[in-house]
Design a protein around this motif. Structure first.
Motif, mmCIF file in Angstrom:
data_model
loop_
_atom_site.group_PDB
_atom_site.id
_atom_site.type_symbol
_atom_site.label_atom_id
_atom_site.label_comp_id
_atom_site.label_asym_id
_atom_site.label_seq_id
_atom_site.Cartn_x
_atom_site.Cartn_y
_atom_site.Cartn_z
ATOM 1 N N LYS A 129 24.965 -25.727 -44.992
ATOM 2 C CA LYS A 129 26.341 -25.182 -44.707
ATOM 3 C C LYS A 129 25.845 -23.387 -44.338
ATOM 4 O O LYS A 129 25.131 -23.514 -43.435
ATOM 5 C CB LYS A 129 27.237 -25.160 -46.001
ATOM 6 N N ASP A 130 26.703 -22.667 -44.676
ATOM 7 C CA ASP A 130 26.746 -21.409 -44.403
ATOM 8 C C ASP A 130 25.295 -20.615 -44.391
ATOM 9 O O ASP A 130 25.067 -20.196 -43.253
ATOM 10 C CB ASP A 130 27.730 -20.443 -44.885
ATOM 11 N N VAL A 131 24.451 -20.741 -45.468
ATOM 12 C CA VAL A 131 23.368 -19.896 -45.568
ATOM 13 C C VAL A 131 22.353 -20.603 -44.500
ATOM 14 O O VAL A 131 21.618 -20.126 -43.913
ATOM 15 C CB VAL A 131 22.829 -19.786 -46.849
ATOM 16 N N TYR A 132 22.268 -21.833 -44.580
ATOM 17 C CA TYR A 132 21.438 -22.899 -43.805
ATOM 18 C C TYR A 132 21.586 -22.577 -42.202
ATOM 19 O O TYR A 132 20.914 -22.236 -41.546
ATOM 20 C CB TYR A 132 21.525 -24.163 -43.985
ATOM 21 N N LYS A 133 22.828 -22.468 -41.854
ATOM 22 C CA LYS A 133 23.290 -22.157 -40.541
ATOM 23 C C LYS A 133 22.668 -20.764 -39.969
ATOM 24 O O LYS A 133 22.410 -20.682 -38.939
ATOM 25 C CB LYS A 133 24.781 -22.447 -40.215
ATOM 26 N N ASP A 134 23.027 -19.878 -41.007
ATOM 27 C CA ASP A 134 22.684 -18.683 -40.653
ATOM 28 C C ASP A 134 21.337 -18.326 -40.484
ATOM 29 O O ASP A 134 20.514 -17.707 -39.470
ATOM 30 C CB ASP A 134 23.286 -17.633 -41.800
ATOM 31 N N PHE A 135 20.599 -19.002 -41.304
ATOM 32 C CA PHE A 135 18.956 -18.814 -41.168
ATOM 33 C C PHE A 135 18.406 -19.401 -39.971
ATOM 34 O O PHE A 135 17.694 -18.887 -39.180
ATOM 35 C CB PHE A 135 18.577 -19.503 -42.382
ATOM 36 N N CYS A 136 18.849 -20.845 -39.680
ATOM 37 C CA CYS A 136 18.501 -21.398 -38.497
ATOM 38 C C CYS A 136 18.791 -20.765 -37.422
ATOM 39 O O CYS A 136 18.084 -20.530 -36.424
ATOM 40 C CB CYS A 136 19.147 -22.796 -38.373
ATOM 41 N N ASN A 137 19.933 -20.183 -37.204
ATOM 42 C CA ASN A 137 20.694 -19.566 -35.742
ATOM 43 C C ASN A 137 19.780 -18.054 -35.870
ATOM 44 O O ASN A 137 19.405 -17.734 -34.723
ATOM 45 C CB ASN A 137 21.950 -19.414 -35.892
ATOM 46 N N LEU A 138 19.603 -17.443 -36.830
ATOM 47 C CA LEU A 138 19.015 -16.261 -36.798
ATOM 48 C C LEU A 138 17.475 -16.274 -36.302
ATOM 49 O O LEU A 138 16.989 -15.603 -35.652
ATOM 50 C CB LEU A 138 18.947 -15.298 -38.260
ATOM 51 N N LEU A 139 16.792 -17.515 -36.999
ATOM 52 C CA LEU A 139 15.458 -17.771 -36.373
ATOM 53 C C LEU A 139 15.461 -18.152 -35.054
ATOM 54 O O LEU A 139 14.469 -17.479 -34.296
ATOM 55 C CB LEU A 139 14.802 -18.788 -37.305
ATOM 56 N N ALA A 140 16.417 -18.938 -34.496
ATOM 57 C CA ALA A 140 16.445 -19.320 -33.069
ATOM 58 C C ALA A 140 16.753 -18.020 -32.109
ATOM 59 O O ALA A 140 16.255 -18.248 -30.957
ATOM 60 C CB ALA A 140 17.402 -20.339 -32.955
ATOM 61 N N TYR A 141 17.590 -17.415 -32.754
ATOM 62 C CA TYR A 141 18.299 -16.558 -31.426
ATOM 63 C C TYR A 141 17.866 -15.057 -31.951
ATOM 64 O O TYR A 141 17.951 -14.208 -30.638
ATOM 65 C CB TYR A 141 19.864 -16.442 -31.424
ATOM 66 N N LYS A 142 17.422 -14.828 -33.087
ATOM 67 C CA LYS A 142 17.073 -13.349 -33.244
ATOM 68 C C LYS A 142 15.428 -13.111 -33.547
ATOM 69 O O LYS A 142 15.084 -12.097 -33.909
ATOM 70 C CB LYS A 142 17.878 -12.598 -34.253
ATOM 71 N N ASP A 143 14.913 -14.248 -33.673
ATOM 72 C CA ASP A 143 13.412 -14.583 -33.930
ATOM 73 C C ASP A 143 13.040 -13.647 -35.148
ATOM 74 O O ASP A 143 12.017 -12.821 -35.424
ATOM 75 C CB ASP A 143 12.670 -13.899 -32.846
ATOM 76 N N ILE A 144 13.738 -13.805 -36.322
ATOM 77 C CA ILE A 144 13.589 -12.891 -37.407
ATOM 78 C C ILE A 144 12.350 -13.307 -38.161
ATOM 79 O O ILE A 144 11.719 -14.354 -38.081
ATOM 80 C CB ILE A 144 14.622 -13.245 -38.504
ATOM 81 N N ASP A 145 11.983 -12.134 -38.833
ATOM 82 C CA ASP A 145 10.645 -12.244 -39.744
ATOM 83 C C ASP A 145 11.207 -12.881 -41.033
ATOM 84 O O ASP A 145 12.189 -12.264 -41.671
ATOM 85 C CB ASP A 145 9.848 -10.784 -39.972
ATOM 86 N N THR A 146 10.532 -14.002 -41.484
ATOM 87 C CA THR A 146 10.945 -14.778 -42.703
ATOM 88 C C THR A 146 10.499 -14.177 -44.158
ATOM 89 O O THR A 146 10.525 -14.970 -45.080
ATOM 90 C CB THR A 146 10.814 -16.353 -42.615
ATOM 91 N N THR A 147 9.551 -13.397 -43.827
ATOM 92 C CA THR A 147 8.516 -12.935 -45.042
ATOM 93 C C THR A 147 9.414 -12.979 -46.477
ATOM 94 O O THR A 147 9.110 -13.446 -47.365
ATOM 95 C CB THR A 147 7.827 -11.715 -44.860
ATOM 96 N N GLU A 148 10.421 -11.906 -46.474
ATOM 97 C CA GLU A 148 11.092 -11.659 -47.355
ATOM 98 C C GLU A 148 12.007 -13.086 -47.876
ATOM 99 O O GLU A 148 12.351 -13.373 -49.227
ATOM 100 C CB GLU A 148 12.223 -10.717 -47.409
ATOM 101 N N ILE A 149 12.526 -13.852 -47.109
ATOM 102 C CA ILE A 149 13.228 -15.049 -47.390
ATOM 103 C C ILE A 149 12.293 -16.022 -47.877
ATOM 104 O O ILE A 149 12.613 -16.651 -49.081
ATOM 105 C CB ILE A 149 13.718 -15.622 -46.274
ATOM 106 N N ALA A 150 11.074 -16.256 -47.589
ATOM 107 C CA ALA A 150 9.949 -16.998 -48.144
ATOM 108 C C ALA A 150 9.608 -16.753 -49.692
ATOM 109 O O ALA A 150 9.464 -17.585 -50.381
ATOM 110 C CB ALA A 150 8.838 -17.076 -47.158
ATOM 111 N N GLU A 151 9.636 -15.190 -49.854
ATOM 112 C CA GLU A 151 9.330 -14.633 -50.988
ATOM 113 C C GLU A 151 10.474 -15.400 -52.167
ATOM 114 O O GLU A 151 10.318 -15.628 -53.138
ATOM 115 C CB GLU A 151 9.411 -13.292 -51.154
#
Length: 366
Positions: free
Chosen positions: A61-83
């Motif tokens: 839902k919300d968090v999953y959608k935010d993550f996927c769209n930020l990755l797709a459209y803002k090319d975010i660094d995921t290091t802190e999320i991975a931690e």
């Protein structure tokens, strides 16, 4: 027809629909534009929210959608999320681990090296997204000397590596199965013939008698597409009817623009594509984007067509072996049928071996 079942034009694009508000396409486009317009501060805030609610990411839902769209459209660094995900033993979506610290990477490898690792499949895909030399060496070692959990997997570790966009051969030599540059094909009135999607040809399919089309014509001389190393204009002919109903289509292309097509294991000799649908397909206004997109652009909320980058696989990732050199092919393009014919399902995946001038096309259905 009763009033409640009458078609209502979309207020943005005039597509007919049977509900109030924006149509499916315009709603997703505006959502994409909203993410693309985010400020750095808004992106940081959204990442913080994802980290704080990381346990809900598996709810799609919300968090999953935010993550996927930020990755797709803002090319975010995921290091802190991975931690944060690793601390909670969350290993999906695997793209969370696209960027990881050395510490998290090593702990994932440590888990994988346990003979009774219960999360081996997920951890392999997480590490594949990291894909550095230490990960490659670990995969190679475990493929040659499997641990007991290997019996629970259906494919070798070199295939798991492909989920991250790379693989390795019998000698442990690493190679990419994706391009690390990405451009989109989006509807536009802008004149740009670098990539043309859907050009009708005079020839007919030898199986179903449908008109053939060049699903893509790509001008490799354009500087944006220099990374493809095509060295000329490439035509990719297919039968638009059989392409979604056969095992695969093999294209042999030449730098002078000539291409031949071979359909492998067609499922039917009947043409299900109407003339109206064919005309819609070839009248699309898909145009190559002016600038590069993030490598995971195809994985956002909006259905799209891309050149290069990662695909959004409808089923499992699938990288073909070149029938000539037997090396793994690279993903050239992924094409959503819905972008060509409204209401269509599935996607075409186009892979290439530039050494042998061979392209393989296959379909995955939703």
């Amino acid at each position: 027809m009763t009033k409640e079942h009458q078609a209502i034009p979309c207020p943005d694009c005039n597509r007919e629909k049977y509900f109030e508000g924006l149509c499916y396409w315009c709603k997703n486009r505006k959502e994409r534009e909203r993410y693309q317009a985010m400020t750095d501060k808004e992106v940081v805030s959204s990442i913080t929210n994802i980290i704080n609610k990381i346990e809900t990411i598996k709810e799609w839902k919300d968090v999953y959608k935010d993550f996927c769209n930020l990755l797709a459209y803002k090319d975010i660094d995921t290091t802190e999320i991975a931690e944060a995900a690793f601390k909670k033993e969350i290993f999906y979506p695997h793209t969370i681990y696209r960027n990881v610290s050395v510490n998290v990477r090593d702990k994932l490898i440590e888990m994988l090296l346990q003979p009774d690792c219960e999360e081996a499949s997920n951890i392999l895909m997480c590490l594949a997204l990291c894909g550095d030399d230490k990960v490659k060496d670990t995969f190679f070692k475990l493929e040659k000397n499997p641990l007991p959990w290997r019996k629970n997997l259906f494919v070798d570790l070199s295939i798991y590596a492909e989920s991250g966009g790379w693989t390795f051969d019998e000698q442990g030599e690493k190679s990419d199965v994706i391009y690390h540059e990405c451009y989109s094909l989006q509807k536009s009135n802008r004149h740009d013939n670098t990539v043309k999607a859907g050009t009708i040809l005079k020839d007919k399919c030898p199986i179903c008698d449908c008109n053939l089309i060049d699903i893509l014509t790509i001008d490799g001389n354009d500087e944006r597409l220099a990374f493809l190393q095509l060295k000329g204009k490439v035509h990719i002919p297919i039968c638009p009817n059989c392409a979604s109903m056969c095992e695969k289509t093999i294209i042999r292309y030449a730098p002078d623009g000539n291409s031949t097509m071979e359909i492998i294991e067609a499922y039917s000799d009947e043409n299900y594509l109407s003339e109206k649908e064919l005309n819609k397909l070839v009248s699309n206004k898909l145009t190559l984007s002016k600038t590069q997109k993030p490598i995971f652009y195809a994985c956002g909320i909006e259905e799209t067509c891309t050149i290069g980058g990662h695909a959004e696989w409808i089923q499992d990732w699938q990288y073909e072996t070149c029938p000539e050199c037997e090396k793994k092919m690279k993903l050239l393009s992924s094409i959503s049928w819905n972008e060509l014919i409204d209401g269509s399902d599935g996607s075409l995946y186009i892979e290439i071996c530039t050494d042998c001038h061979i392209i393989i096309i296959f379909h995955q259905q939703t």
